[in-house]
Design a protein around this motif. Structure first.
Motif, short mmCIF file in Angstrom:
data_model
loop_
_atom_site.label_atom_id
_atom_site.label_comp_id
_atom_site.label_asym_id
_atom_site.label_seq_id
_atom_site.Cartn_x
_atom_site.Cartn_y
_atom_site.Cartn_z
N SER A 188 19.60 10.69 80.06
CA SER A 188 20.77 11.23 80.78
C SER A 188 20.41 11.69 82.18
CB SER A 188 21.37 12.40 79.99
OG SER A 188 21.84 11.98 78.74
N ALA A 189 19.12 11.78 82.48
CA ALA A 189 18.68 12.23 83.80
C ALA A 189 18.32 11.07 84.73
CB ALA A 189 17.48 13.16 83.65
N GLN A 190 18.63 9.84 84.34
CA GLN A 190 18.29 8.69 85.17
C GLN A 190 19.09 8.73 86.47
OE1 GLN A 190 18.93 5.13 82.90
NE2 GLN A 190 17.28 5.57 81.45
N ALA A 241 10.94 5.35 91.42
CA ALA A 241 10.35 5.68 90.12
C ALA A 241 10.69 7.12 89.75
CB ALA A 241 8.85 5.48 90.16
N GLU A 242 10.79 7.36 88.45
CA GLU A 242 11.19 8.68 87.96
C GLU A 242 10.48 8.97 86.64
OE1 GLU A 242 15.31 10.89 86.43
OE2 GLU A 242 15.34 8.81 87.11
N ALA A 243 10.00 10.18 86.50
CA ALA A 243 9.36 10.63 85.26
C ALA A 243 9.80 12.06 84.98
CB ALA A 243 7.84 10.55 85.38
N GLY A 244 9.72 12.47 83.73
CA GLY A 244 10.13 13.84 83.41
C GLY A 244 9.97 14.16 81.95
N LYS A 245 10.27 15.41 81.61
CA LYS A 245 10.14 15.88 80.22
C LYS A 245 11.24 16.87 79.91
CE LYS A 245 8.13 16.13 76.23
NZ LYS A 245 9.41 16.60 75.62
N THR A 246 11.87 16.68 78.75
CA THR A 246 12.88 17.61 78.27
C THR A 246 12.19 18.73 77.49
OG1 THR A 246 13.13 16.33 76.24
CG2 THR A 246 14.61 15.80 78.07
N GLY A 247 12.92 19.83 77.29
CA GLY A 247 12.36 20.93 76.52
C GLY A 247 13.46 21.81 75.96
N THR A 248 13.28 22.28 74.73
CA THR A 248 14.25 23.19 74.11
C THR A 248 13.49 24.26 73.33
OG1 THR A 248 14.38 21.83 72.11
CG2 THR A 248 16.01 21.40 73.83
N THR A 249 14.17 25.37 73.05
CA THR A 249 13.63 26.36 72.13
C THR A 249 14.51 26.37 70.88
OG1 THR A 249 14.90 28.07 73.27
CG2 THR A 249 12.60 27.80 73.92
N ASP A 250 14.14 27.17 69.89
CA ASP A 250 14.86 27.21 68.63
C ASP A 250 16.35 27.45 68.83
OD1 ASP A 250 12.45 26.86 67.46
OD2 ASP A 250 12.21 28.92 66.74
N ASP A 251 17.17 26.69 68.08
CA ASP A 251 18.63 26.82 68.11
C ASP A 251 19.21 26.58 69.50
OD1 ASP A 251 18.74 27.48 65.38
OD2 ASP A 251 18.27 29.58 65.83
N LYS A 267 18.47 27.81 72.38
CA LYS A 267 18.69 29.01 73.20
C LYS A 267 18.32 28.75 74.66
CE LYS A 267 17.81 32.14 69.33
NZ LYS A 267 16.87 33.15 68.75
N ASP A 268 17.40 27.80 74.87
CA ASP A 268 16.99 27.42 76.22
C ASP A 268 16.94 25.90 76.31
OD1 ASP A 268 15.84 30.16 77.41
OD2 ASP A 268 15.14 29.97 75.34
N LEU A 269 17.34 25.38 77.46
CA LEU A 269 17.30 23.94 77.71
C LEU A 269 16.59 23.71 79.04
CD1 LEU A 269 21.00 23.02 76.82
CD2 LEU A 269 19.01 22.73 75.35
N TRP A 270 15.59 22.85 79.02
CA TRP A 270 14.85 22.52 80.24
C TRP A 270 14.88 21.02 80.51
CZ3 TRP A 270 12.24 26.40 77.28
CH2 TRP A 270 11.94 27.58 77.97
N PHE A 271 14.81 20.70 81.77
CA PHE A 271 14.38 19.36 82.17
C PHE A 271 13.64 19.50 83.49
CE2 PHE A 271 14.59 15.27 84.33
CZ PHE A 271 14.06 14.45 83.34
N HIS A 323 22.30 19.84 81.18
CA HIS A 323 21.27 20.19 82.17
C HIS A 323 20.64 18.94 82.77
CE1 HIS A 323 19.32 19.53 78.37
NE2 HIS A 323 18.10 19.69 78.85
N LYS A 324 20.52 17.88 81.99
CA LYS A 324 19.95 16.63 82.50
C LYS A 324 20.92 15.97 83.48
CE LYS A 324 18.29 16.09 77.81
NZ LYS A 324 18.41 15.25 76.61
N VAL A 325 22.20 16.01 83.15
CA VAL A 325 23.21 15.42 84.03
C VAL A 325 23.26 16.18 85.35
CG1 VAL A 325 25.67 14.96 84.32
CG2 VAL A 325 24.57 14.54 82.10
N LEU A 326 23.16 17.50 85.29
CA LEU A 326 23.15 18.29 86.52
C LEU A 326 21.91 17.96 87.35
CD1 LEU A 326 24.29 20.49 88.33
CD2 LEU A 326 23.13 22.19 86.90
N TRP A 327 20.77 17.85 86.70
CA TRP A 327 19.55 17.45 87.41
C TRP A 327 19.73 16.11 88.11
CZ3 TRP A 327 16.00 13.61 87.82
CH2 TRP A 327 14.74 13.92 88.33
N LYS A 328 20.29 15.15 87.39
CA LYS A 328 20.52 13.81 87.96
C LYS A 328 21.44 13.89 89.17
CE LYS A 328 23.68 11.39 86.08
NZ LYS A 328 24.47 10.59 85.12
#
Length: 266
Positions: free
Chosen positions: A68-70, A77-87, A89-93, A125-130
């Motif tokens: 979704s972050a393309q 070129a593009e590279a990245g990593k998603t991240g979440t915590t339990d339930d 509560k936090d979303l990263w890209f 959050h990925k769409v916003l990053w894109k």
């Protein structure tokens, strides 16, 4: 978020870490430099390690959890990593191109569940990053991540990670030159074949014969071979092809919404 983005920028910059700064210099009304904020730099990892991590995280964006972050310009070129915590509560890209690295975080200081605000839209959050990166990179020329000279491209067997040979499913992998495999699947197969032949010969060896019940050259039914191959031998072909270190996201992070850093500072 600033520290996390700076760490990923080091990967994008060939392993060279540049201290994130909020300003470069301060001038007076006449243009004289009052403060010159030169960031500290040092090598955090080998360029081969950085490129291999980048290669792995390109797959995250092209066909993994980060699709979704393309960005719109597929030539960059593009590279990245998603991240979440339990339930959730936090979303990263955190993602990067050869030009810029950007990190985004969705969350609340009191750990309120994100689904209460986002519903099931865990890609917001990925769409916003894109969308932000599409604006930032508008007008930039196509560019790829440059593979360093100490990384090599090798054809290996997909099931073992050893050098490819006849009869195995061949894939292409990248290795730092001091870590590339040197054995072939065929060498392992030869060892297994020899062990099997020895065991087969042992099982075919007939018991002490009696002249009345056995003719020369005929193995009685009681000598029918039962071949048993130790599990340890079979498991040799199940060696993992590639082991990639896990990317560990910090448990506590400054709740900045978006952080942008130049991949290669001027």
């Amino acid at each position: 978020n600033l520290e996390l983005t700076g760490a990923y920028a080091a990967i994008a910059n060939g392993g060279v870490y540049t201290e994130p700064i909020l300003y470069s210099k301060i001038l007076d009304k006449d243009g004289n430099v009052l403060l010159d904020n030169v960031p500290e730099k040092h090598t955090a990892m080998k360029d081969s390690t950085a490129w291999l991590l980048t290669s792995a995280m390109e797959d995250v964006v092209s066909k993994g959890t980060g699709t979704s972050a393309q960005i719109s310009n597929y030539g960059i070129a593009e590279a990245g990593k998603t991240g979440t915590t339990d339930d959730y509560k936090d979303l990263w890209f955190v993602g990067y191109t050869p030009y810029y690295t950007a990190g985004i975080w969705f969350g609340y200081d009191d750990s309120t569940l994100m689904r209460y605000r986002l519903g099931r839209n865990y890609n917001a959050h990925k769409v916003l990053w894109k969308n932000i990166m599409n604006e930032v990179l508008e007008g930039y020329e196509d560019r790829d991540f440059v593979m360093p000279s100490d990384v090599e491209k090798i054809r290996v067997c997909s099931s073992t990670g050893l050098l490819a040979s006849y009869g195995c499913n061949v894939i292409t992998e990248y290795f730092a030159k001091d870590t590339a495999p040197t054995d072939t699947v065929r060498s392992i197969a030869i060892v297994i074949t020899r062990i099997v032949m020895m065991m087969t010969a042992a099982h075919h060896r007939p018991p002490a014969a009696t002249a009345r019940t056995q003719r020369p050259g005929i193995i009685p039914a009681t000598a029918t071979p039962v071949l048993t191959i130790p599990a340890a031998i079979i498991q040799v072909v199940a060696i993992p092809a590639v082991t990639i270190p896990a990317v560990i996201t910090p448990a506590v992070i400054t709740p900045a919404v978006i952080t942008l850093a130049a991949t290669t500072p001027a």
